[in-house]
Motif scaffolding. Structure first.
Motif, PDB file in Angstrom:
ATOM      1  N   GLY A 241       1.243  -1.420   0.001  1.00  0.00           N
ATOM      2  CA  GLY A 241       0.024  -0.139   0.346  1.00  0.00           C
ATOM      3  C   GLY A 241       0.769   0.825   0.117  1.00  0.00           C
ATOM      4  N   LYS A 242       1.921   0.996   0.386  1.00  0.00           N
ATOM      5  CA  LYS A 242       2.806   2.455   0.295  1.00  0.00           C
ATOM      6  C   LYS A 242       3.887   1.970  -0.664  1.00  0.00           C
ATOM      7  CE  LYS A 242       5.369   1.473   4.531  1.00  0.00           C
ATOM      8  NZ  LYS A 242       4.746   0.415   5.213  1.00  0.00           N
ATOM      9  N   PRO A 243       4.496   3.060  -1.376  1.00  0.00           N
ATOM     10  CA  PRO A 243       5.561   2.848  -2.449  1.00  0.00           C
ATOM     11  C   PRO A 243       7.209   2.083  -1.928  1.00  0.00           C
ATOM     12  CG  PRO A 243       4.570   5.373  -2.641  1.00  0.00           C
ATOM     13  CD  PRO A 243       4.853   5.271  -1.386  1.00  0.00           C
ATOM     14  N   THR A 244       7.818   1.710  -2.646  1.00  0.00           N
ATOM     15  CA  THR A 244       8.564   0.866  -2.000  1.00  0.00           C
ATOM     16  C   THR A 244       9.682   0.896  -1.568  1.00  0.00           C
ATOM     17  OG1 THR A 244       9.371   0.665  -4.541  1.00  0.00           O
ATOM     18  CG2 THR A 244       8.662  -1.371  -3.766  1.00  0.00           C
ATOM     19  N   PHE A 245      10.207   2.533  -1.616  1.00  0.00           N
ATOM     20  CA  PHE A 245      10.994   3.896  -2.131  1.00  0.00           C
ATOM     21  C   PHE A 245      10.514   4.840  -1.606  1.00  0.00           C
ATOM     22  CE2 PHE A 245      12.369   3.105  -6.476  1.00  0.00           C
ATOM     23  CZ  PHE A 245      11.950   3.957  -6.708  1.00  0.00           C
ATOM     24  N   THR A 246      11.464   6.003  -1.948  1.00  0.00           N
ATOM     25  CA  THR A 246      11.096   6.898  -1.758  1.00  0.00           C
ATOM     26  C   THR A 246      12.123   8.180  -2.273  1.00  0.00           C
ATOM     27  OG1 THR A 246      11.875   7.783   0.863  1.00  0.00           O
ATOM     28  CG2 THR A 246       9.633   7.892   0.257  1.00  0.00           C
ATOM     29  N   ILE A 247      11.552   9.142  -3.516  1.00  0.00           N
ATOM     30  CA  ILE A 247      12.558   9.885  -4.327  1.00  0.00           C
ATOM     31  C   ILE A 247      11.792  10.960  -4.260  1.00  0.00           C
ATOM     32  CG2 ILE A 247      11.718   8.832  -6.002  1.00  0.00           C
ATOM     33  CD1 ILE A 247      14.824   8.490  -6.743  1.00  0.00           C
ATOM     34  N   ASN A 248      13.220  11.827  -4.519  1.00  0.00           N
ATOM     35  CA  ASN A 248      12.794  13.205  -4.603  1.00  0.00           C
ATOM     36  C   ASN A 248      11.948  13.703  -6.095  1.00  0.00           C
ATOM     37  OD1 ASN A 248      12.648  14.595  -2.141  1.00  0.00           O
ATOM     38  ND2 ASN A 248      15.134  15.263  -2.389  1.00  0.00           N
ATOM     39  N   ASP A 249      11.129  14.612  -6.448  1.00  0.00           N
ATOM     40  CA  ASP A 249      10.229  15.147  -7.489  1.00  0.00           C
ATOM     41  C   ASP A 249      11.636  15.081  -8.592  1.00  0.00           C
ATOM     42  OD1 ASP A 249       7.959  13.990  -6.631  1.00  0.00           O
ATOM     43  OD2 ASP A 249       7.299  16.570  -6.555  1.00  0.00           O
ATOM     44  N   ASP A 250      12.751  16.163  -7.948  1.00  0.00           N
ATOM     45  CA  ASP A 250      13.488  15.927  -9.355  1.00  0.00           C
ATOM     46  C   ASP A 250      14.731  15.854  -9.330  1.00  0.00           C
ATOM     47  OD1 ASP A 250      14.125  17.399  -6.421  1.00  0.00           O
ATOM     48  OD2 ASP A 250      15.270  19.607  -7.602  1.00  0.00           O
ATOM     49  N   ASP A 251      14.736  13.924  -8.280  1.00  0.00           N
ATOM     50  CA  ASP A 251      15.835  13.763  -8.232  1.00  0.00           C
ATOM     51  C   ASP A 251      15.290  12.242  -9.536  1.00  0.00           C
ATOM     52  OD1 ASP A 251      17.272  15.028  -6.560  1.00  0.00           O
ATOM     53  OD2 ASP A 251      16.556  13.476  -4.748  1.00  0.00           O
ATOM     54  N   MET A 252      16.974  11.306  -9.699  1.00  0.00           N
ATOM     55  CA  MET A 252      16.494  10.398 -10.670  1.00  0.00           C
ATOM     56  C   MET A 252      18.187   9.041  -9.237  1.00  0.00           C
ATOM     57  SD  MET A 252      19.322  10.666 -13.572  1.00  0.00           S
ATOM     58  CE  MET A 252      20.609  11.808 -13.109  1.00  0.00           C
TER      59      MET A 252
ATOM     60  N   HIS B  65      13.311  -3.485  -7.830  1.00  0.00           N
ATOM     61  CA  HIS B  65      12.258  -3.997  -6.730  1.00  0.00           C
ATOM     62  C   HIS B  65      12.826  -3.089  -6.120  1.00  0.00           C
ATOM     63  CE1 HIS B  65      13.328  -7.782  -7.791  1.00  0.00           C
ATOM     64  NE2 HIS B  65      11.951  -7.885  -8.247  1.00  0.00           N
ATOM     65  N   GLY B  66      13.108  -1.623  -6.369  1.00  0.00           N
ATOM     66  CA  GLY B  66      13.844  -0.380  -5.324  1.00  0.00           C
ATOM     67  C   GLY B  66      15.140  -0.785  -4.579  1.00  0.00           C
ATOM     68  N   GLU B  67      15.673  -2.045  -5.065  1.00  0.00           N
ATOM     69  CA  GLU B  67      17.012  -2.336  -4.007  1.00  0.00           C
ATOM     70  C   GLU B  67      18.292  -0.733  -4.788  1.00  0.00           C
ATOM     71  OE1 GLU B  67      16.034  -4.003  -6.612  1.00  0.00           O
ATOM     72  OE2 GLU B  67      15.887  -6.421  -6.080  1.00  0.00           O
ATOM     73  N   PRO B  68      18.790  -0.371  -3.571  1.00  0.00           N
ATOM     74  CA  PRO B  68      19.393   0.799  -3.936  1.00  0.00           C
ATOM     75  C   PRO B  68      20.472   0.758  -5.358  1.00  0.00           C
ATOM     76  CG  PRO B  68      20.089  -0.089  -1.964  1.00  0.00           C
ATOM     77  CD  PRO B  68      19.453  -0.854  -1.869  1.00  0.00           C
ATOM     78  N   GLY B  69      20.646   1.557  -5.992  1.00  0.00           N
ATOM     79  CA  GLY B  69      21.531   2.267  -6.992  1.00  0.00           C
ATOM     80  C   GLY B  69      22.769   2.360  -7.135  1.00  0.00           C
ATOM     81  N   ILE B  70      23.625   2.982  -7.597  1.00  0.00           N
ATOM     82  CA  ILE B  70      24.754   3.363  -7.704  1.00  0.00           C
ATOM     83  C   ILE B  70      25.312   4.995  -6.851  1.00  0.00           C
ATOM     84  CG2 ILE B  70      27.043   4.117  -9.095  1.00  0.00           C
ATOM     85  CD1 ILE B  70      26.109   1.904 -10.552  1.00  0.00           C
ATOM     86  N   THR B  71      24.254   6.281  -7.685  1.00  0.00           N
ATOM     87  CA  THR B  71      24.423   6.982  -7.119  1.00  0.00           C
ATOM     88  C   THR B  71      22.622   7.425  -7.260  1.00  0.00           C
ATOM     89  OG1 THR B  71      25.016   9.461  -7.918  1.00  0.00           O
ATOM     90  CG2 THR B  71      25.127   7.570  -9.681  1.00  0.00           C
ATOM     91  N   ARG B  72      22.478   8.965  -6.069  1.00  0.00           N
ATOM     92  CA  ARG B  72      21.328   9.616  -6.090  1.00  0.00           C
ATOM     93  C   ARG B  72      21.499  10.884  -6.546  1.00  0.00           C
ATOM     94  NH1 ARG B  72      16.123   8.559  -2.842  1.00  0.00           N
ATOM     95  NH2 ARG B  72      15.998   6.604  -3.586  1.00  0.00           N
ATOM     96  N   GLU B  73      20.554  11.591  -8.002  1.00  0.00           N
ATOM     97  CA  GLU B  73      21.105  13.134  -7.896  1.00  0.00           C
ATOM     98  C   GLU B  73      20.249  13.643  -8.891  1.00  0.00           C
ATOM     99  OE1 GLU B  73      24.439  12.933 -11.215  1.00  0.00           O
ATOM    100  OE2 GLU B  73      24.796  10.726  -9.852  1.00  0.00           O
ATOM    101  N   LYS B  74      20.158  14.858  -8.698  1.00  0.00           N
ATOM    102  CA  LYS B  74      19.420  15.193  -9.358  1.00  0.00           C
ATOM    103  C   LYS B  74      19.147  14.787 -10.886  1.00  0.00           C
ATOM    104  CE  LYS B  74      18.183  19.002  -6.870  1.00  0.00           C
ATOM    105  NZ  LYS B  74      17.792  18.190  -5.828  1.00  0.00           N
ATOM    106  N   LEU B  75      17.809  14.957 -11.795  1.00  0.00           N
ATOM    107  CA  LEU B  75      17.521  14.793 -12.442  1.00  0.00           C
ATOM    108  C   LEU B  75      18.123  15.144 -13.622  1.00  0.00           C
ATOM    109  CD1 LEU B  75      16.021  12.649 -14.033  1.00  0.00           C
ATOM    110  CD2 LEU B  75      13.978  14.577 -14.015  1.00  0.00           C
TER     111      LEU B  75
END
Lengths: 332, 209
Positions: A201-212, A219-229
Motif C-alpha cells: 500500500g505504500k511506495p517501495t522507496f521514496t525519491i524527491n520529485d527532481d531526483d533520479m 524492486h527498489g534495491e539501492p543503485g549507484i548514485t542518487r542525484e538531480k535529474l
C-alpha cells in the motif's frame, strides 16, 4: 495508493484470470493457476525451458511463454518467489523427456526455490539444468559478477535459448549457447519514481520529485548514485559509458540493443534515448543489428528505463533472428 | 555399543518435534518480528501440523523413504525460506538411510551431517552468517566426533545440544548476514536468531527433554 484494482490480495490471481481469458489459444496452466505453460506443452523432442519469479514485471516472466521462447513459468506474488512446488509442477508439465532448463534472475528466494525444485525433479528422473541471469552491472562490480541481479537482459536469454531448443538443440547445447549469450549481455537502469506493491500500500522507496537514481534495481534495491535529474542525452551517455566499459566490445562488433521502459515512462522518451544510443554506438564503429524499444521487463508503475547491450556472433545472430510468438512478444 | 533406532522411535521423536513447534510458535514469531517479517511461527505451525498428520498415517517401515516423502510434503505445505530449508534437511537426511528399517548411531551422525550440508547448500549460508547453520553445524560436528569415539547416544546427544545452544548464543551479538534480516544490519545485533533457536528446539524434542 491509486490503482485500478479490487482487493489487493487478489491482484495476482485476478491478473492471471484475465490473462488466461485473453490468451486461452496459446496458454494453459496446471492444477494451480500460478503455473503457466504453453498450451501445446510438452513439445515432443524439444528441451523444455522454464522460468519463474515474482509478479509485477510484465511482460517478464510469463509473457515469454510461447513458440520459440519458453515452455512454462511459475508465477509468485508481487516481487516474491513462487514456491518450489509450483516450479516442480511446471517442470513436470514441460518435460518431454529431453530435460528442462531453468533460466531466471539471480534473486535469493528464487534461487532457493528453483534449486529445491531441481532436486525434487531429479527424484523423478527429470534432467534439470540452471542458467542464472546476472546482467545488471550496477548491482555488483565485474569481479563479483555472480552476485549481480538479473533484469531485462533475461529476455535475450529467453530468446536465444528458445530458438536453440526449437531447432532441436540438446540440453547441453541449449545451456551452452544461453550462457555464451549471457556473457555478452549487460544492462543498466535509471529510476525516476517508485512503485507500490498492492498488498503493502505504500511506495517501495521514496525519491524527491527532481531526483533520479542510476542503477536502481527493479524492486527498489539501492543503485549507484542518487542525484538531480539530468537531460536524457546526459543520462544515456553515462549509462552507455558504464555498459561499454563493462562489455568491452571491439570496433565493428554487432550488437542488439534493448531500451526498456520500467512501467510509467512513455515510448516517446524511450525513442529519445535510443536516438542517442544509436549515435554513440555509431561513433564507436559499433553496428546495431536489431533494436528492441518498449516495455519488456517492468516494475509496475515505476518511472525510468534500462538499456541492454547484447554483443552478437554469427550463431547468436541467427538465433536472435529466429521467429517467436508469445502473447507479449512476436518476431517473424 | 551400537544402539539401534527403529521406525517407531523415529515416529515418536517426530511427534515430539511437532508438539514442541506448536508450543513455541508464538515465541519464535516474537523473535522473528525483530529480525524478519514475523512469519516464522506461521511456518512452524504448518510444519507441526504436517508432521503430525504424516507421521500418524505412515508406518515408517522404510525410514529413509518415509523421511524423503515427509520432506516433500513439508515443502508443499510450508513454502517459506525456513520451510524450504527444513524440508531440504529432512529430504537429505532421509536419502542417507533409504531402504533401512532400523538405523544406527552412525547413521544418525550421517543424517545430521547430510541435513547440515543440505541447508548450507540450499541457503548459501556459512558459519557466522547468523542462521540455523550456527546451531546445526557445531551440533553435527560434536555428535559425529563423539559417536566415532564410541561415546553412547545419550551423552553424545546432550553434548551436541550443548554445542547447538553455544552456537546459537555465539551469534546473538553479531549482525545477520543473509535473508531479509541482513537488510537491518546493526539493528540485528543482540537479537536471538530464530532459525538457530528453531534447531535447538527441534534437537531438544528429538532427544526428548
Amino acid at each position: 495508493m491509486k490503482k485500478l484494482i479490487n482487493q489487493p490480495e487478489n491482484f495476482v490471481i485476478e491478473c492471471l484470470g484475465g490473462l488466461f481469458k485473453a490468451h486461452s489459444d496459446k496458454l494453459d496452466f496446471t492444477e494451480d493457476i500460478h503455473c503457466v505453460v504453453r498450451k501445446d506443452a510438452p513439445i515432443g523432442g524439444k528441451v523444455g525451458l522454464a522460468t519463474g519469479g515474482g509478479s509485477g514485471h510484465l511482460p517478464v516472466f510469463l509473457g515469454y511463454v510461447g513458440k520459440g521462447m519458453l515452455d512454462g513459468c511459475a508465477v509468485g506474488d508481487v516481487f516474491a518467489s513462487p514456491s518450489s512446488d509450483q516450479m516442480l509442477a511446471v517442470t513436470k508439465r514441460v518435460n518431454s523427456g529431453k530435460g528442462v532448463v531453468y533460466i531466471y534472475g539471480n534473486y535469493g528466494g528464487d534461487v532457493m526455490n528453483f534449486d529445491m525444485a531441481a532436486e525434487l525433479a531429479e527424484l523423478e528422473d527429470i534432467d534439470v539444468r540452471t542458467v542464472l541471469v546476472t546482467d545488471d552491472i550496477a548491482s555488483a562490480p565485474p569481479e563479483e559478477k555472480t552476485r549481480r541481479r538479473g533484469v531485462a537482459g533475461m529476455v535475450f536469454a529467453f530468446k536465444i535459448a528458445g530458438a536453440k531448443a526449437e531447432l532441436g538443440g540438446s540440453i547441453e547445447e541449449v545451456v551452452g549457447v544461453t550462457e555464451r549469450a549471457l556473457s555478452n549481455i549487460r544492462t543498466m537502469g535509471v529510476a525516476l519514481s517508485p512503485c507500490t506493491v498492492p498488498m503493502v500500500g505504500k511506495p517501495t522507496f521514496t525519491i524527491n520529485d527532481d531526483d533520479m537514481e542510476i542503477g536502481m534495481g527493479i524492486h527498489g534495491e539501492p543503485g549507484i548514485t542518487r542525484e538531480k535529474l539530468e537531460s536524457s542525452d546526459r543520462i544515456t551517455s553515462r549509462m552507455m559509458n558504464a555498459l561499454l566499459k563493462d562489455l568491452g566490445p571491439s570496433k565493428g562488433d554487432k550488437l542488439a540493443v534493448m531500451v526498456n521502459g520500467l512501467g510509467a515512462t512513455p515510448l516517446e522518451e524511450l525513442y529519445i534515448m535510443y536516438g542517442k544510443i544509436f549515435d554513440l554506438l555509431t561513433e564507436k564503429d559499433l553496428r546495431v543489428h536489431r533494436a528492441y524499444i518498449g516495455e519488456f521487463a517492468t516494475s509496475m508503475e515505476m518511472a525510468g528505463a534500462s538499456i541492454t547491450l547484447f554483443r552478437l556472433d554469427d550463431e547468436l545472430t541467427s538465433l536472435l533472428d529466429y521467429h517467436a510468438e508469445t502473447p507479449f512478444f512476436s518476431q517473424y | 555399543m551400537d544402539v539401534v533406532i527403529s521406525g517407531k522411535n523415529v515416529r515418536e521423536s517426530l511427534i515430539r518435534v511437532s508438539d514442541a513447534l506448536f508450543e513455541n510458535a508464538d515465541y519464535l514469531t516474537s523473535l522473528d518480528q525483530k529480525l524478519g517479517d514475523g512469519d516464522i511461527g506461521i511456518t512452524m505451525t504448518k510444519i507441526a501440523r504436517t508432521l503430525k498428520s504424516y507421521v500418524t498415517e505412515q508406518p515408517f517401515e522404510d525410514i529413509g523413504k518415509s523421511l524423503v516423502e515427509l520432506g516433500l510434503v513439508i515443502n508443499r505445505n510450508a513454502p517459506s525460506s525456513i520451510g524450504t530449508l527444513l524440508s531440504t534437511a529432512i529430504l537429505r537426511a532421509g536419502k542417507v538411510v533409504i531402504n533401512k528399517k532400523e538405523i544406527s548411531t552412525g547413521d544418525l551422525a550421517a543424517m545430521l551431517d547430510a541435513a547440515n550440508n543440505g541447508i548450507k547448500e540450499r541457503g548459501k549460508s556459512k558459519l557466522g552468517d547468523k542462521t540455523i547453520i550456527d546451531a546445526l553445524d557445531p551440533a553435527s560436528k560434536t555428535f559425529s566426533e563423539l559417536i566415532n569415539e564410541g561415546v553412547n547416544l545419550n551423552d553424545a546427544s546432550m553434548k551436541a545440544l550443548q554445542s547447538a545452544e553455544d552456537g546459537r548464543d555465539r551469534v546473538t551479538g553479531l549482525e545477520s548476514r543473509v535473508g531479509r534480516a541482513s537488510w537491518l544490519g546493526e539493528r540485528t545485533k543482540g537479537c536471538i536468531d530464530p532459525g538457530a533457536e528453531v534447531f535447538v528446539i527441534i534437537l531438544k524434542s528429538i532427544i526428548g527433554i
